[in-house]
Design an enzyme around this catalytic site. Structure first.
Site, PDB file in Angstrom:
ATOM      1  N   TYR A 162      -5.976   3.918  -2.717  1.00 53.28           N
ATOM      2  CA  TYR A 162      -7.073   3.006  -3.064  1.00 53.28           C
ATOM      3  C   TYR A 162      -8.379   4.071  -3.609  1.00 53.28           C
ATOM      4  O   TYR A 162      -9.006   3.585  -4.676  1.00 53.28           O
ATOM      5  CB  TYR A 162      -7.602   1.987  -2.582  1.00 53.28           C
ATOM      6  CG  TYR A 162      -6.547   0.949  -2.122  1.00 53.28           C
ATOM      7  CD1 TYR A 162      -5.398   0.882  -2.505  1.00 53.28           C
ATOM      8  CD2 TYR A 162      -6.645  -0.021  -1.256  1.00 53.28           C
ATOM      9  CE1 TYR A 162      -4.374   0.130  -2.024  1.00 53.28           C
ATOM     10  CE2 TYR A 162      -5.993  -0.847  -0.599  1.00 53.28           C
ATOM     11  CZ  TYR A 162      -4.457  -0.828  -0.943  1.00 53.28           C
ATOM     12  OH  TYR A 162      -3.582  -1.883  -0.797  1.00 53.28           O
ATOM     13  N   HIS A 217       2.769   2.329   3.387  1.00 50.54           N
ATOM     14  CA  HIS A 217       2.607   1.664   2.095  1.00 50.54           C
ATOM     15  C   HIS A 217       3.524   0.932   1.161  1.00 50.54           C
ATOM     16  O   HIS A 217       3.586  -0.068   0.581  1.00 50.54           O
ATOM     17  CB  HIS A 217       1.653   2.579   1.348  1.00 50.54           C
ATOM     18  CG  HIS A 217       0.684   1.720   0.450  1.00 50.54           C
ATOM     19  ND1 HIS A 217      -0.592   2.255   0.210  1.00 50.54           N
ATOM     20  CD2 HIS A 217       0.664   0.529  -0.294  1.00 50.54           C
ATOM     21  CE1 HIS A 217      -1.336   1.453  -0.669  1.00 50.54           C
ATOM     22  NE2 HIS A 217      -0.442   0.313  -0.749  1.00 50.54           N
ATOM     23  N   LYS A 269      -3.214   2.773   5.097  1.00 50.56           N
ATOM     24  CA  LYS A 269      -1.898   2.827   4.812  1.00 50.56           C
ATOM     25  C   LYS A 269      -1.466   4.402   4.527  1.00 50.56           C
ATOM     26  O   LYS A 269      -2.326   4.943   4.052  1.00 50.56           O
ATOM     27  CB  LYS A 269      -1.478   1.865   3.720  1.00 50.56           C
ATOM     28  CG  LYS A 269      -2.010   0.625   3.858  1.00 50.56           C
ATOM     29  CD  LYS A 269      -1.668  -0.476   2.947  1.00 50.56           C
ATOM     30  CE  LYS A 269      -2.352  -1.893   3.021  1.00 50.56           C
ATOM     31  NZ  LYS A 269      -3.682  -1.737   1.920  1.00 50.56           N
ATOM     32  N   ASP A 272      -9.182  -4.468   4.819  1.00 49.42           N
ATOM     33  CA  ASP A 272      -7.859  -3.775   4.477  1.00 49.42           C
ATOM     34  C   ASP A 272      -8.059  -2.466   3.465  1.00 49.42           C
ATOM     35  O   ASP A 272      -8.568  -2.800   2.263  1.00 49.42           O
ATOM     36  CB  ASP A 272      -6.727  -4.806   3.729  1.00 49.42           C
ATOM     37  CG  ASP A 272      -5.402  -4.101   3.624  1.00 49.42           C
ATOM     38  OD1 ASP A 272      -4.530  -4.111   4.579  1.00 49.42           O
ATOM     39  OD2 ASP A 272      -5.324  -3.757   2.240  1.00 49.42           O
TER      40      ASP A 272
HETATM   41  P1  NDP Z   1      -6.084 -10.655  -4.900  1.00 50.27           P
HETATM   42  O1  NDP Z   1      -5.100 -11.655  -4.776  1.00 50.27           O
HETATM   43  O2  NDP Z   1      -7.091 -10.618  -3.502  1.00 50.27           O
HETATM   44  O3  NDP Z   1      -6.909 -11.058  -6.227  1.00 50.27           O
HETATM   45  C1  NDP Z   1      -8.076 -10.358  -6.499  1.00 50.27           C
HETATM   46  C2  NDP Z   1      -8.560 -10.863  -7.628  1.00 50.27           C
HETATM   47  O4  NDP Z   1      -9.208 -12.189  -7.605  1.00 50.27           O
HETATM   48  C3  NDP Z   1      -9.981 -10.039  -8.078  1.00 50.27           C
HETATM   49  O5  NDP Z   1      -9.865 -10.083  -9.420  1.00 50.27           O
HETATM   50  C4  NDP Z   1     -11.086 -10.799  -7.699  1.00 50.27           C
HETATM   51  O6  NDP Z   1     -12.219 -10.448  -8.629  1.00 50.27           O
HETATM   52  C5  NDP Z   1     -10.741 -12.323  -7.859  1.00 50.27           C
HETATM   53  N1  NDP Z   1     -11.199 -13.261  -6.900  1.00 50.27           N
HETATM   54  C6  NDP Z   1     -11.541 -12.897  -5.547  1.00 50.27           C
HETATM   55  N2  NDP Z   1     -11.934 -14.053  -4.878  1.00 50.27           N
HETATM   56  C7  NDP Z   1     -12.034 -15.075  -5.995  1.00 50.27           C
HETATM   57  C8  NDP Z   1     -12.428 -16.207  -6.117  1.00 50.27           C
HETATM   58  N3  NDP Z   1     -12.607 -17.231  -4.873  1.00 50.27           N
HETATM   59  N4  NDP Z   1     -12.172 -17.159  -6.991  1.00 50.27           N
HETATM   60  C9  NDP Z   1     -12.065 -16.514  -8.277  1.00 50.27           C
HETATM   61  N5  NDP Z   1     -11.400 -15.172  -8.378  1.00 50.27           N
HETATM   62  C10 NDP Z   1     -11.584 -14.561  -7.332  1.00 50.27           C
HETATM   63  O7  NDP Z   1      -5.570  -9.226  -5.277  1.00 50.27           O
HETATM   64  P2  NDP Z   1      -5.186  -7.846  -4.626  1.00 50.27           P
HETATM   65  O8  NDP Z   1      -4.034  -7.563  -5.292  1.00 50.27           O
HETATM   66  O9  NDP Z   1      -6.505  -7.074  -4.644  1.00 50.27           O
HETATM   67  O10 NDP Z   1      -4.769  -8.249  -3.236  1.00 50.27           O
HETATM   68  C11 NDP Z   1      -5.602  -8.171  -1.905  1.00 50.27           C
HETATM   69  C12 NDP Z   1      -5.468  -7.172  -1.389  1.00 50.27           C
HETATM   70  O11 NDP Z   1      -4.281  -6.719  -0.526  1.00 50.27           O
HETATM   71  C13 NDP Z   1      -5.897  -5.626  -1.894  1.00 50.27           C
HETATM   72  O12 NDP Z   1      -7.138  -5.557  -2.323  1.00 50.27           O
HETATM   73  C14 NDP Z   1      -5.324  -4.675  -0.937  1.00 50.27           C
HETATM   74  O13 NDP Z   1      -6.362  -4.536   0.154  1.00 50.27           O
HETATM   75  C15 NDP Z   1      -4.097  -5.379  -0.506  1.00 50.27           C
HETATM   76  N6  NDP Z   1      -2.711  -5.214  -1.174  1.00 50.27           N
HETATM   77  C16 NDP Z   1      -1.695  -4.508  -0.553  1.00 50.27           C
HETATM   78  C17 NDP Z   1      -0.777  -4.025  -1.165  1.00 50.27           C
HETATM   79  C18 NDP Z   1       0.372  -3.220  -0.444  1.00 50.27           C
HETATM   80  O14 NDP Z   1       1.278  -2.562  -1.235  1.00 50.27           O
HETATM   81  N7  NDP Z   1       0.423  -3.176   0.744  1.00 50.27           N
HETATM   82  C19 NDP Z   1      -0.409  -4.103  -2.888  1.00 50.27           C
HETATM   83  C20 NDP Z   1      -1.529  -4.908  -3.303  1.00 50.27           C
HETATM   84  C21 NDP Z   1      -2.749  -5.452  -2.466  1.00 50.27           C
HETATM   85  P3  NDP Z   1     -13.784 -10.267  -7.959  1.00 50.27           P
HETATM   86  O15 NDP Z   1     -13.625  -8.818  -7.289  1.00 50.27           O
HETATM   87  O16 NDP Z   1     -14.498 -10.021  -9.178  1.00 50.27           O
HETATM   88  O17 NDP Z   1     -14.216 -11.404  -7.247  1.00 50.27           O
END
Ligand code: NDP
Length: 322
Positions: free
Chosen positions: A60, A121, A88, A55
């Site tokens: 981004y 988006h 998006k 995704d």
């Molecule tokens: P998430 O809920 O996926 O959380 C990501 C965070 O959690 C990062 O800080 C990551 O750190 C940490 N993390 C990942 N795996 C673990 C784990 N197993 N244990 C502990 N911490 C963990 O956040 P997002 O807001 O990024 O949402 C996911 C995706 O959704 C986005 O990346 C994007 O692709 C999409 N999105 C779409 C939106 C829209 O408007 N359509 C808006 C927001 C998000 P680290 O990288 O250090 O592991």
């Protein structure tokens, strides 16, 4: 209903069938804020983690890196046709004549001939160069029907396999359904135990629209810390899983695909090990009963202008439905 399959490397995986007829893998890699690590994250996810769903979004700023990661994985033997790539359409491109050029630019950045899924988006049009928070004149009128027609043409021209929306409300989705020739295949929304968004999930189910849960772990810095939520931690301990895995599995058991972001190789691999166990009913219910329900991604900094409007509050953005 999810379908179980195996990747050629023997990774067990699940997918959901979309209205378009295509299949979306149940767990995808989120890439927001992956920055320069996106290439390595995508490569690790595809080659070592068994992911087949990525995704991303123009906004981004990491589509070139995502494309490089995909290219390296393809060189390592993964077939493009087995991948499901989502991008998006950003808010500045939300006018009919800008849709196709924006898609072509995204394809170029990703080094791909087509997208598996192209999403609106956010349902708000921004002036190019709009500030955050917006100033007067930054948030413009959005011709939803005109934009959707162009999205439909991208499917007819085989540039995009499925189309959909993000961050819609019941009001906006019903409006779209009123004129759509192609019903959106996917509605992508914030969803986790701290923001269940049940009403939208229900409306999508009634219309056969698949839901993808974004920010399934409560999002990044400044978001909701579900990883350390007491209920999540208790259930993870009981099931001998990590909190991240429990949160991903909760989304899957609701029938949504889930796109956790990580740029850490161990967490990338951890987050997809969710296909050979279940959250028992009682624990699923406990996760589904967390009382403090609140969005993380409320859109305020991007779209609310308290004095000039057109959206003067977060409630305005979400059509006063929450
Ligand atoms: P998430 O809920 O996926 O959380 C990501 C965070 O959690 C990062 O800080 C990551 O750190 C940490 N993390 C990942 N795996 C673990 C784990 N197993 N244990 C502990 N911490 C963990 O956040 P997002 O807001 O990024 O949402 C996911 C995706 O959704 C986005 O990346 C994007 O692709 C999409 N999105 C779409 C939106 C829209 O408007 N359509 C808006 C927001 C998000 P680290 O990288 O250090 O592991």
């Amino acid at each position: 209903m999810a379908h179980t399959t195996f990747t050629p490397e023997g990774h067990k995986t699940e997918s959901f069938r979309l209205l378009s007829g295509h299949k979306i893998p149940a767990v995808g890699l989120g890439t927001w804020q992956s920055g320069s690590q996106a290439s390595h994250a995508v490569f690790t996810a595809l080659v070592e983690g068994g992911y087949r769903h990525i995704d991303t979004a123009w906004e981004y700023g990491d589509q070139n890196e995502v494309g490089q990661g995909m290219k390296r994985a393809i060189h390592a033997g993964i077939e493009r046709r087995d991948l499901f790539v989502t991008s998006k359409l950003w808010c500045t491109e939300l006018s009919p004549e800008r849709v196709r050029p924006a898609l072509l630019n995204t394809l170029q950045e990703l080094q791909s001939d087509y997208l598996d899924l192209f999403l609106i988006h956010w349902p708000f049009r921004l002036r190019e160069g709009a500030s955050r928070p917006p100033k007067a004149g930054d948030v413009l009128e959005f011709d939803m029907e005109g934009v959707w027609r162009e999205m439909e043409k991208l499917v007819k021209d085989n540039l995009v396999r499925s189309i959909g929306v993000c961050n819609f409300t019941i009001t906006k989705l019903n409006k779209l359904l009123g004129f759509a020739e192609l019903i959106p295949s996917v509605c992508q929304m914030e969803m986790h135990p701290g923001w269940r968004n049940d009403k939208m999930l229900q409306l999508c189910r009634m219309n056969g629209i698949h839901v993808t849960a974004y920010s399934p772990l409560g999002s990044q810095e400044g978001g909701r810390d579900l990883i350390h939520d007491q209920t999540v931690e208790r259930i993870a301990k009981k099931l001998n899983k990590t909190p991240g895995q429990v949160l991903v599995k909760w989304g899957l058991q609701r029938g949504t695909s889930v796109i956790p972001k990580s740029s850490n190789p161990e967490r990338i691999k951890e987050n997809i090990k969710v296909f050979d166990w279940v959250i028992p009913d009682q624990d699923f219910e406990a996760l589904s009963s967390i009382s403090d329900q609140k969005r993380v991604m409320d859109g305020e900094d991007m779209f609310v202008d308290k004095s000039e409007g057109p959206f003067r509050s977060v409630a305005d953005l979400w059509d006063h439905e929450d």
